[in-house]
Structures are given as structure tokens and as C-alpha cells.
Design an enzyme around this catalytic site. Structure first.
Site, PDB file in Angstrom:
ATOM      1  CB  ALA B 126      15.103  42.657  19.373  1.00  0.00           C
ATOM      2  CD  GLU B 127      16.403  47.805  21.462  1.00  0.00           C
ATOM      3  OE1 GLU B 127      16.598  48.681  22.319  1.00  0.00           O
ATOM      4  OE2 GLU B 127      16.669  47.956  20.258  1.00  0.00           O
ATOM      5  CG  MET B 128      11.092  48.652  25.041  1.00  0.00           C
ATOM      6  SD  MET B 128      10.711  48.701  26.769  1.00  0.00           S
ATOM      7  CE  MET B 128      11.829  49.920  27.390  1.00  0.00           C
TER       8      MET B 128
END
Lengths: 603, 320
Positions: B126-128
Site C-alpha cells: 500500500a505504501e511504497m
């Protein structure tokens, strides 16, 4: 050969490597003085334990303190993890982490720590809200009491009972925090129920505070056993015991390591001693083999020297043989040349002898005819004298006159005087021719060429001198100083040849001025000697040694063969005699021949 | 028996009282920030560059600084920041400032170190949305980074060192010099009377039970909704609402979150893991209702908020 050497080298290298590695192994095993790392490891475990007990201290503090700072409950864990990492690093060197006991001890500790930190984490959460509610409880109860006090006291007894219930409930809750029993819990539940009932009896403004109070009490009722349980769980986690186990194992390992160390020390000592002995043995062997090598070397050197000497000897012998051969070849060459020369001389001698022989006959009858002629002429003179005396007596005068004229014309007187002279001279000439023929025959001795005979050397010398007289005539005067010589056993023609050589050489040594050649002879016991001396140019010292060498000559090409003196030398040597030369440049040269009277020829 | 019992009760209460009294006199549950640590300058510089480098995300769109904006209190002002794909993340972005002083990272406390945190964020889909092999290759392909890492680390560029550089940089992101810290350090005049009262209320109401320690929070986990069901009241439950349950699977960890630090709280709105509280007032209200189970007076609430505003520190000499 190569293969075995390589194999033995390999064997040697392998065993050396093996011994070295055993030594290194033993050294490493005995050197591993790990007391330091053990001490460090123990210290780290002790620090972890310290942190653990500090942790527990803080937990105790946290369960009795409101508004507690939970940082000290976090930091020991962080610290312990760091210390454990350091411990793990040290232990990595000990290599015993692989044993099941150690793995179990590690796992036990990790599990314990994990459990403990999980319980502590939960404890923090539950304790925080529990403490908060407990701290709030008196305030909350007081709030209700104050509110109750403010009510118009219509039913003081009931209000009092409600106040007492609330107070009791608060006290029970506080007590419950100290002594968490099921009884107390039941009491609190009863109290909470009472409070709920009381709430209904009170005005609406009481509902909120009472709800809040009962919520918090319910929280205490819920959380206190949980906190207690967590504390029990925390207490039950045997981190310290696990650490103690590890310490004990460290101690045990250290002792074991020490024992192993000592054992390896001992092994090392024994091994070193054995190695030393082996080295000593090898040194002795080496020394021995060195001396053996030296011995063999010396023997080899001796053999070598001997070989060299033998080679030298052989070489010398070879050189000598070669020299001898060369000499032989030279001699052969010389001999051949001499042979040729003597052959030449011999055939010349033969020719001369033949001529002499043929000439002898005419000489004989010319000589005898001349004698007869001399005799006849003297008788003819007497006749002529008689005729002359008779002439005067002859008549006619004319006849006598014509006879006298004729006599004058033919110079009869002169003829008569000259004829005897001519006859005498012819006789003299014939006798000289006879002498020459005789000398020629004497010199060549054709008749007895190579036979040893007793000969009068003086006679030979004279004959020779006569032959070469024409050559001497214009160059030198001969001085003869002969002492009487006995007959000498020799090859006369060869001796004559030597004399001729020496005399001709002497004559040729003369410069433009006329010189003197002196011939001397003498006898000393069994030796006779002949000297031929001249006052010619002399022979330089450096040539003096070579004059008897074959083909050595200083004369212009064509004048000498270079064989004369060498031939002479050979002849004298054949007579077992000696030939010497004394010479001074510008003064003259003297050759001296010494010959034995007797030739004791061996067969 | 009843007499003895009540005596025992009294004794127990009396035994408790000194402990309570003691707690308020010793030291205090809050402590000022330590000075910014002196760390290897080359590593810090590498970390700073990496922190601002979008190559850490799979499509080169996001850097750490995209969400953790140092000019916005170390976070952004969105309830939920967008991930590399533009979709909102499950939880609100916490401030990176003073994060090194938190006992755990992430709302659910799933990372215990900043290195671990960096590791998880880069990999998080979801983030990087990236993976470390790619990141390390990208970094290693950059000659400047390569030279820098070669100077700063024996092993040069590798996953561990990239994470360490990031963490090292973040350890320098402390915000000392808040007015409250200066008060704790002895400058008692720096706080107004109201602010001091606010601090007192903060303690009295029990906020301090969880928000304590050097980071005024950050050192424990706590159930969100101790005295009330926050999630039921809020509605729209999400998987992220389960909190630490998502990490441990333990029923006891349902709705349990890391207690966030209150440092710089005034500049890091919106609040809570779901970013649901847009203002301090709203957040304080939720805390009183669900965590403390109490109803403060408006005055007390205002005082507490005034106190909370004294917690804003400085970075690079300027207030956040």
C-alpha cells in the site's frame, strides 16, 4: 627413478604438512585461553540479569504508583536485547551454541524474555488504566458524596445508606486492589448492583457521576485480576533462572574448556617432545648422511684425480708417442732424403769410378808410350847430333848449305830443346790425371761402398781436398796440422763426404776476403778427432742449435740442400761419434768430429 | 471478625495512600527530550537524501518525505495519506519527529526499530510498493550514493545499510526546545498559569496514565475504547481498526494501538489512527469519552488543550 623421487617428495611434503597441522591444531586447541571471553560472557549475563531485576523493580513500582513514567519499563528490555546481542557475538566464538543443551538454553531464555516482554507490555496497558481508575475512585466517590450532601435531606436515612453503600463500594474496590479475592469481587458486584439500584432512586443529575463511578469500579473489577494475573505470569517467567542456567553452563563449559586446554597442553608438550626427538634423530641422520656424502665425495674426488692423472699420463704417453712418431717420420723423411742424397752420391761415385776405370787404360798406355817416346827421342837426339857432325863433311857444299838452311827454318835446335820438355810435361800431366782418377776412386770407393773397413783417414782427407781443391783455390788457404792417426774402422766414403761438406761449408763461409781453413787431426786413446776451422762470418747463436736440422739452410735457394750438416750428423752418429760446433759471429766457426777407433757393432 | 476485617481494610487503604502521595512528588512522569544525538555525519547525510528519494517507491513517485513532511510536523495534514498508487493508506501518517524515542513503530506497534519500520514501509504494497532488491539496485546504480555508502559503510550499498542510513537520519529528527520542556528544565516562568493548570488537569484526569515518559506517549500499547466502544460509535469498521490484533491475532489485542506521542500534537492534526479527529478539541473529547470515561468541564478541556500546545518543539532552530 623420477617417479619414485616425486613420490617420496610428495610423501615427505604430506607428512610434513600433517605434522605441522597437528602441531598447529594442538597449539590452537591449547592456546584457546577463553577465560577472558568466558568472563565477559558471564559479565554480560550478569548485566542482563541486573536489567531483568531492575525491570521487575520497575514493575513493582508501576503497580503501586499512579502517574507512572513507563519509560523505565521499556529501557531494560532494549538494554537486555543489546547485551544479549553482545553475548551472542562472544558466544559465536565458543562454538558450543550448536550443542542441543545450549540451543535449548538459548531458546528457553529467548522464549522467557519474549513471554515476559509480552506480559510486561500487557501489564503496562492494563496497569495504566487500572491505576488511573483507582486514583480517580476517591475523587469520583467524593463527588457523589458532595452531591448527596447538597440534596435536601427528605430521607436522610436513605441518603445516608446510599452514601455508606457508595463509600463501602469504594473502599471494597480499593481493598480489592490490595487483596484480589473472589469474595471481594462478589462484594463489589453486590455493591455495584446496590449502586445501580440507588442510582434509580436518585435524581437524574446523579446518573452521570454514578455511571462514571460504576464504570471505573467495573474497570477495576475487570482489570485488577488481569493485572494480578499478568504479574503472576511475569513472576512465573523464569528469565533469571534461564540466565542462571546459562551462567552455570558457561561455568561448566569453561571448566571443560580448561580441562581440554590442559589436556591439549599436555598433548602439545608430548607432541613437541616427540617432534623434537624426531628432529634430533633427523639431524643425526642428516649429519650421518652428510659425512657419508662427504666420504663419497672425497672418494669421487680421489677417483677423479686419479682419472685425471691417468688421462694426463695417457696424454703424455700419447704426446710422447706422437712426438716419437713425428720424430720417426722426420727421421724417415731425413733418412729418405739422406738415402736419396747418398744414392745420388753413390751413383755419382759409381759414374766417377767407372770413368776413372775407363780413363785408367788410356792413361796407362799413354804413360808407357810417353816413356817409350822419351827414350826414343833421346836416342833420336844422339842420332841427330851425329848427323850434324857429319854434315860438314858432306860435299857438295850446297847440300850442306841447304841442310843448314832447313835446320834454321824449322828451328831444329829449339825443337830438340822443347821436345823433352813437352814429353816431361805430358808425362807429368798423365801422372796427374792418374792421380785424379785414383783420388776419385778413393773418394767414391765404389768398389767397397757400404762396407766397414779399416781406413787411413788422412789419405781420405787428402783425396777429398784434392776433389774440392778447385772450389777452395780462390777463397782460402789451407793449413794442415795433422797428427798421425791410426787406422779407423769406418765407412771411408761417408767420412770423406763429411769432410768435404765441412770444408765446402768453411769455404762458403768466407767473405769477399780470402780466408784460412785450418785442418787439424789428433788421436786420444781410442778416439780420433778431426777439426775443420775457418775464420769466416760465423753462425749466430739462435741458428747454432738448428744447423744439424734437416733442410735447415741459410744459403740462397739452389746453393745448398740444407741436408749437408744433417747428413754429416747422421753419418757421425752412425759411427757412434760426436760432432760439435763452436762459432762466433765475425770470428769464425770450428767443427770438431770425434770418432771411435773401433766400432763395437752389435749384431 | 468484622472489626479485624475493617481494620485490615483500613490498613490496606492506608498502605495505598503513601504510594499515591509518593508518585506525585517524585520526578514526574514526563521528562524533556534529550539533545539531538551526534551521529556519523556521512550516514545522516545519506539518510537525509534517501528520505527525500522517490526511488524508494516502486514507481519513483513517493519518498518518505512525501508523507512525512518535515515542514508539516513530520506528517501531512491528511486523514489518510495516499500510497504510491494514489489510494489512501489504511491509517493516518504519524509524525516522524521524535519517532526514534517511541518504543515501537506503526500504530499497531509491529516494528520495534526504525530500521524495521523502513524495511516494512518500502515493501508494503500500500505504501511504497517496492522491494528491497530493486531499491538497493537503484541506489547502487547511483554513483553519488555508491561513493557515499563506500565512505560511510564497510560493505557499501546493501539493504541493511540503506535502512540503517534512513534510521540514523531519523534519529536526528528530535524537536527539543518546546516551551514545556524548558519548563521541565527549570524555566517555570515560561508557561502561563493556565498552561500550568492545563498540565495539572492533564495529570488529574489521567491523560498522563498513558501519555507519559520522554515522548509523552509512544512507550505503551492501549486499547482504543477502554470505557466505551469507539468503533461502534464511529461506524464504518475497517480492518485497520483491529489494531494490534492484526499483528498478534490475540483477541486481547483487538483495537489495541500504540499510544501516540503528544509532542508537537498541536501541529499534527488530524488525529488517531483513522485520522478521524480533525482538531485537538475533537481528539481530547474522544479521549475523555472512550479512554478516561470522564466528562471534563469546558474550562478543564480548554486548559488541557492550552497545555498540549506547549508541547510543540523546534527543529533546525524554528518552531514546528
Amino acid at each position: 627413478m623420477m617417479l619414485t623421487r616425486r613420490r617420496s617428495f610428495l610423501l615427505l611434503a604430506t607428512s610434513a604438512a600433517l605434522l605441522a597441522s597437528v602441531l598447529v591444531y594442538l597449539y590452537l586447541m591449547s592456546k584457546a585461553d577463553e577465560s577472558d571471553t568466558y568472563a565477559q560472557a558471564r559479565d554480560l549475563i550478569r548485566q542482563i540479569k541486573q536489567n531483568d531485576s531492575q525491570w521487575e523493580n520497575e514493575i513493582l513500582k508501576a503497580r503501586t504508583t499512579i502517574n507512572y513514567n513507563y519509560d523505565p519499563l521499556v529501557s531494560p528490555l532494549v538494554e537486555m536485547k543489546q547485551l544479549w546481542r553482545a553475548f551472542d557475538n562472544i558466544e559465536a566464538h565458543h562454538r558450543h551454541a550448536a550443542t542441543p543443551a545450549w540451543r535449548a538454553a538459548y531458546a528457553d531464555y529467548q522464549q522467557a524474555l519474549e513471554d515476559k516482554s509480552r506480559w510486561v507490555e500487557r501489564f503496562k496497558s492494563h496497569n495504566a488504566i487500572l491505576r488511573n481508575s483507582l486514583a480517580f475512585l476517591p475523587t469520583a466517590a467524593d463527588g457523589i458524596q458532595v452531591q448527596l450532601g447538597q440534596l435536601d435531606a427528605t430521607d436522610t436515612l436513605r441518603l445516608h445508606s446510599i452514601a455508606t453503600d457508595t463509600y463501602d463500594l469504594m473502599l471494597s474496590s480499593l481493598e480489592f486492589a490490595q487483596m484480589t479475592t473472589d469474595d471481594k469481587a462478589a462484594d463489589i458486584l453486590v455493591g455495584l448492583n446496590k449502586l445501580a439500584v440507588n442510582k434509580e432512586r436518585l435524581p437524574a443529575e446523579f446518573h452521570g457521576p454514578i455511571d462514571i463511578l460504576s464504570n471505573h469500579i467495573a474497570l477495576i473489577l475487570r482489570e485488577q485480576p488481569r493485572v494480578n494475573q499478568l504479574l503472576e505470569q511475569i513472576e512465573a517467567v523464569a528469565v533469571a533462572e534461564r540466565l542462571d542456567t546459562i551462567t552455570q553452563m558457561l561455568d561448566r563449559d569453561e571448566r571443560a574448556a580448561l580441562l581440554i586446554d590442559q589436556r591439549y597442553h599436555f598433548y602439545l608438550l608430548v607432541f613437541s617432545t616427540l617432534l623434537m626427538l624426531l628432529l634430533l634423530y633427523m639431524a643425526v641422520c642428516l649429519l650421518r648422511s652428510f659425512s657419508e656424502i662427504n666420504r663419497v665425495n672425497r672418494a669421487l674426488m680421489g677417483a677423479n684425480d686419479e682419472l685425471e692423472q691417468r688421462v694426463e699420463r695417457r696424454t703424455l704417453a700419447l704426446t710422447q708417442a706422437s712426438t716419437a712418431l713425428q720424430r720417426e717420420i722426420d727421421e724417415r723423411t731425413l733418412l729418405e732424403s739422406q738415402l736419396v742424397q747418398s744414392e745420388k752420391l753413390a751413383s755419382l761415385g759409381q759414374l766417377a769410378a767407372g770413368v776413372a776405370h775407363e780413363v785408367n787404360n788410356p792413361i796407362g798406355f799413354v804413360s808407357s808410350n810417353l816413356g817409350a817416346l822419351d827414350d826414343y827421342f833421346s836416342r833420336l837426339q844422339d842420332m841427330l847430333k851425329a848427323y850434324r857432325q857429319a854434315e860438314i863433311a858432306i860435299d857438295p857444299a850446297t847440300l850442306s848449305a841447304s841442310l843448314a838452311t832447313l835446320r834454321t827454318e824449322i828451328e831444329l835446335d829449339y825443337i830438340l830443346d822443347d821436345i823433352p820438355l813437352l814429353i816431361r810435361e805430358s808425362k807429368d800431366g798423365i801422372s796427374r790425371v792418374g792421380q785424379i782418377v785414383k783420388d776419385l776412386k778413393d773418394f767414391s770407393r765404389v768398389d767397397s761402398n757400404q762396407d766397414w773397413q779399416w781406413a787411413n783417414l788422412q789419405q781420405g782427407i787428402e783425396s777429398t781436398l784434392n776433389i774440392v781443391a778447385s772450389e777452395l783455390k780462390y777463397k782460402a788457404d789451407l793449413v794442415k796440422a795433422y797428427a798421425p792417426l791410426p787406422e779407423v774402422e769406418c765407412l771411408p766414403s761417408q767420412i770423406n763426404q763429411v769432410i768435404m761438406n765441412l770444408v765446402v761449408n768453411a769455404a762458403q763461409a768466407m767473405g769477399p776476403q780470402r780466408g784460412t781453413i785450418t785442418l787439424r787431426s789428433g788421436c786420444e786413446g781410442e778416439q780420433v778427432w778431426i777439426e775443420v776451422a775457418d775464420n769466416g762470418c760465423g753462425i749466430p747463436a739462435d741458428s747454432l742449435q738448428k744447423i744439424f736440422d734437416p733442410f735447415y739452410t741459410t744459403k740462397p735457394v739452389g746453393q745448398g740442400t740444407g741436408l749437408g750438416l744433417s747428413l754429416s750428423y747422421g753419418i757421425i752418429k752412425r759411427h757412434r761419434g760426436e760432432i760439435h760446433v763452436l762459432s762466433e759471429v765475425g770470428v769464425g766457426t770450428t767443427f770438431r768430429i770425434e770418432l771411435p777407433v773401433h766400432q763395437t757393432r752389435a749384431a | 471478625m468484622p472489626i479485624a476485617r475493617s481494620l485490615r481494610q483500613l490498613g490496606a487503604v492506608l498502605a495505598l495512600l503513601p504510594a499515591v502521595a509518593l508518585a506525585q512528588t517524585v520526578g514526574g512522569p514526563l521528562s524533556p527530550l534529550p539533545p539531538v544525538p551526534e551521529l556519523a555525519a556521512e550516514r545522516v547525510e545519506l539518510g537525509r537524501r534517501l528520505f527525500n528519494d522517490p526511488r524508494l517507491s516502486s514507481d519513483n513517485s513517493l519518498s518518505c518525505a512525501s508523507c512525512h513532511r518535515l515542514d508539516q510536523g513530520g506528517a501531512d495534514n491528511l486523514p489518510l495519506s495516499p500510497g504510491f498508487d494514489g489510494k489512501p493508506l489504511p491509517v493516518n501518517t504519524p509524525s516522524v519527529f521524535n519517532a526514534s524515542l517511541n518504543a515501537r513503530q506503526f500504530w499497531d506497534g509491529r516494528a520495534q526499530t526504525l530500521e524495521e519500520q523502513a524495511h516494512l514501509v518500502v515493501q508494503s504494497p500500500a505504501e511504497m510498493g517496492s522491494d528491497w532488491q530493486v531499491v538497493v539496485r537503484r541506489i547502487a546504480d547511483d554513483p553519488d550514493y555508491r561513493a557515499g555508502f563506500a565512505r560511510a559503510y564497510d560493505q557499501g550499498v546493501d539493504e541493511h545499510n540503506v535502512q540503517n542510513a534512513l534510521a540514523t537520519f531519523q534519529r536526528t529528527l528530535l524537536t527539543p526546545g518546546s516551551r514545556f520542556d524548558r519548563y521541565l528544565q527549570g524555566d517555570t516562568a515560561i508557561l502561563s498559569t493556565d498552561e500550568k493548570y492545563g498540565y495539572q488537569r492533564f495529570q488529574e484526569y489521567g491523560c498522563i496514565a498513558c501519555h507519559q515518559g520522554v515522548n509523552i506517549g509512544g512507550n505503551m500499547l492501549q486499547k482504543f475504547g477502554v470505557l466505551g466502544d469507539y468503533f461502534k460509535d464511529r461506524g464504518n469498521p475497517t480492518p485497520a481498526d483491529l489494531g494490534r490484533f492484526n499483528v498478534t491475532g490475540d483477541e486481547e489485542d483487538r483495537h489495541v494501538f500504540k499510544v501516540p506521542s503528544l509532542r508537537n500534537v498541536a501541529v499534527t492534526a488530524p488525529y488517531f489512527h483513522d485520522g478521524s479527529a480533525a482538531t485537538l478539541e475533537a481528539a481530547v473529547d474522544v479521549m475523555f469519552r472512550y479512554q478516561l470515561g470522564r466528562t471534563p468541564s469546558d474550562e478543564d478541556k480548554a486548559l488541557i488543550i492550552q497545555f498540549l500546545k506547549t508541547l510543540t518543539g523546534q527543529w533546525q532552530g524554528k518552531p514546528l
